[in-house]
Motif scaffolding. Structure first.
Motif, PDB file in Angstrom:
ATOM      1  N   SER A   3       0.850  -1.195   0.000  1.00  0.00           N
ATOM      2  CA  SER A   3       0.000   0.000   0.000  1.00  0.00           C
ATOM      3  C   SER A   3       0.889   1.250   0.000  1.00  0.00           C
ATOM      4  O   SER A   3       2.111   1.148   0.106  1.00  0.00           O
ATOM      5  N   TYR A   4       0.243   2.407  -0.125  1.00  0.00           N
ATOM      6  CA  TYR A   4       0.978   3.668  -0.187  1.00  0.00           C
ATOM      7  C   TYR A   4       0.431   4.662   0.823  1.00  0.00           C
ATOM      8  O   TYR A   4      -0.765   4.675   1.111  1.00  0.00           O
ATOM      9  N   ILE A   5       1.328   5.515   1.311  1.00  0.00           N
ATOM     10  CA  ILE A   5       0.947   6.717   2.045  1.00  0.00           C
ATOM     11  C   ILE A   5       1.023   7.854   1.029  1.00  0.00           C
ATOM     12  O   ILE A   5       2.021   7.984   0.314  1.00  0.00           O
ATOM     13  N   ILE A   6      -0.050   8.634   0.925  1.00  0.00           N
ATOM     14  CA  ILE A   6      -0.101   9.749  -0.019  1.00  0.00           C
ATOM     15  C   ILE A   6       0.279  11.014   0.747  1.00  0.00           C
ATOM     16  O   ILE A   6      -0.542  11.626   1.426  1.00  0.00           O
ATOM     17  N   LEU A   7       1.557  11.388   0.665  1.00  0.00           N
ATOM     18  CA  LEU A   7       2.077  12.552   1.385  1.00  0.00           C
ATOM     19  C   LEU A   7       1.793  13.821   0.589  1.00  0.00           C
ATOM     20  O   LEU A   7       1.909  13.835  -0.644  1.00  0.00           O
ATOM     21  N   THR A   8       1.433  14.886   1.298  1.00  0.00           N
ATOM     22  CA  THR A   8       1.093  16.144   0.632  1.00  0.00           C
ATOM     23  C   THR A   8       2.314  17.059   0.545  1.00  0.00           C
ATOM     24  O   THR A   8       3.059  17.206   1.510  1.00  0.00           O
ATOM     25  N   LYS A   9       2.504  17.666  -0.617  1.00  0.00           N
ATOM     26  CA  LYS A   9       3.615  18.607  -0.779  1.00  0.00           C
ATOM     27  C   LYS A   9       3.384  19.871   0.052  1.00  0.00           C
ATOM     28  O   LYS A   9       4.349  20.441   0.572  1.00  0.00           O
ATOM     29  N   VAL A  10       2.118  20.296   0.200  1.00  0.00           N
ATOM     30  CA  VAL A  10       1.861  21.527   0.963  1.00  0.00           C
ATOM     31  C   VAL A  10       2.349  21.415   2.409  1.00  0.00           C
ATOM     32  O   VAL A  10       2.614  22.422   3.048  1.00  0.00           O
TER      33      VAL A  10
END
Length: 149
Positions: A104-111
């Motif tokens: 699975s993936y963690i969707i990290l935010t650039k903001v």
């Protein structure tokens, strides 16, 4: 990830798919989790690599310029809403996809500078539970399986 593939983004905690509310295409349409059955335009997505190494996540409802996963107002705050909006190309629409040991993936935010991620609010398992930005906690509600359709 394959930029030519279509994916269902399934939350590891709930087993539900990331979904655009009522198949809306207007800027600011909410993103939630909903059905456990994928394959509809409202709950399938593509990924596109940016020139600076991040990813755009684009709803299959997109007409080419709409439907980009977006952190509302580009906010770097816990609880900032996740929605779809027209392409802006700014940091609110850029994500890092960090692969976990289980695939699975963690969707990290650039903001947030990669310190926050896309999750299901309060680890809720119900249909319609909101998708938001939150600091990394290690909870499975922050993990998403990218399932090719």
């Amino acid at each position: 990830l394959d930029e030519n593939a279509v994916y269902a983004l399934r939350n590891v905690n709930s087993g539900r798919c990331m979904d655009v509310y009522k198949s809306g295409t207007a800027d600011g349409t909410n993103v939630q989790q909903y059905s456990t059955v994928a394959g509809k335009a409202n709950n399938t997505w593509t990924v596109k690599k940016t020139s600076d190494g991040y990813y755009y996540i684009i709803s299959q409802l997109s007409n080419g310029t709409t439907g980009y996963l977006t952190v509302a107002d580009g906010a770097n705050t816990d609880g900032a809403n996740v929605e779809v909006s027209s392409f802006r190309g700014d940091d609110s629409q850029k994500f890092t996809l960090k692969r976990n040991a289980d695939g699975s993936y963690i969707i990290l935010t650039k903001v947030s500078g990669g310190k926050k991620c896309v999750e299901v609010i309060n680890a809720d398992t119900a249909a319609g539970a909101n998708v938001q930005q939150w600091v990394l906690t290690g909870s499975t509600c922050q993990n998403w399986k990218f399932e090719k359709q």
